[in-house]
Design a protein around this motif. Sequence first.
Motif, short mmCIF file in Angstrom:
data_model
loop_
_atom_site.label_atom_id
_atom_site.label_comp_id
_atom_site.label_asym_id
_atom_site.label_seq_id
_atom_site.Cartn_x
_atom_site.Cartn_y
_atom_site.Cartn_z
N ARG A 9 1.16 4.25 -3.25
CA ARG A 9 0.76 5.65 -3.04
C ARG A 9 1.42 6.60 -4.04
O ARG A 9 0.94 7.69 -4.27
N HIS A 52 -2.25 -4.70 -7.61
CA HIS A 52 -1.77 -4.06 -6.39
C HIS A 52 -0.55 -4.81 -5.84
O HIS A 52 0.45 -4.20 -5.45
N PRO A 88 -2.63 1.78 -11.11
CA PRO A 88 -4.06 1.51 -11.30
C PRO A 88 -4.62 2.04 -12.62
O PRO A 88 -5.44 1.38 -13.24
N ARG A 89 -4.16 3.21 -13.06
CA ARG A 89 -4.67 3.75 -14.33
C ARG A 89 -4.26 2.87 -15.50
O ARG A 89 -5.04 2.66 -16.43
N THR A 147 0.84 -1.20 0.00
CA THR A 147 0.00 0.00 0.00
C THR A 147 0.87 1.25 0.00
O THR A 147 0.59 2.22 -0.71
N SER A 161 -12.99 8.72 -10.25
CA SER A 161 -14.32 8.08 -10.20
C SER A 161 -15.12 8.33 -11.47
O SER A 161 -15.91 7.48 -11.88
N TYR A 196 1.50 6.25 -7.21
CA TYR A 196 0.74 6.28 -8.45
C TYR A 196 -0.55 7.06 -8.27
O TYR A 196 -1.15 7.05 -7.20
N LYS A 197 -1.00 7.69 -9.36
CA LYS A 197 -2.28 8.38 -9.32
C LYS A 197 -3.40 7.36 -9.29
O LYS A 197 -3.34 6.33 -9.96
N ASP A 198 -4.45 7.70 -8.53
CA ASP A 198 -5.61 6.82 -8.45
C ASP A 198 -6.50 7.03 -9.67
O ASP A 198 -6.41 8.06 -10.35
#
Length: 172
Positions: free
Chosen positions: A13, A123, A129-130, A9, A20, A15-17
């Motif tokens: 952090r 993960h 994630p992108r 985790t 939504s 990386y950009k999330d």
Amino acid sequence: MVEKEDIRTRSMRKYKDIPSWWFYLLLGVTFSIYIILCIFLKNEVQMPWWGLVFACVIAFFFTLPISIITATNNHTPGLNILTEYIMGLIYPGRLIANVCFKVYGYMSMAQAVSFLSDFKLGHYMKIPPRSMFLVQFIGTIIAGIINITVAMWLLYTVENICQDDILPPNSP
């Protein structure tokens, strides 16, 4: 009790999330396409618009509990029989409507659980994630195009593919 943050985790952090609105836009576009199909191709799809809404409610309701079961014991219970029974009771004899209801009610939930499982693996592997989202999105588009292309190729190149006279004599 204060929990210590996991090393994975902490490393993720940087990386950009995923915003939504990417998910909301994808939901809005696909739901609009499905509604249009149900309204304007009602003879081919055989499912009314409210059947689509009902199937989406079922998928929404069951995604979280089934995701928890999958995450804890690596077994995914299926809703396929439940969705088939529901639409079979509501619209008996409409096979295409039953299949569409199963796709929207069960397969969308199963794909969401698979999507989450892929993100869990990403993960652990420290994949941004992108990048995961875009690769899954583009892969889904490519797979859909290939599936439709192969199906159309079969329908238009194999002679008499939908004719009863080419079946063996005792075939059901």
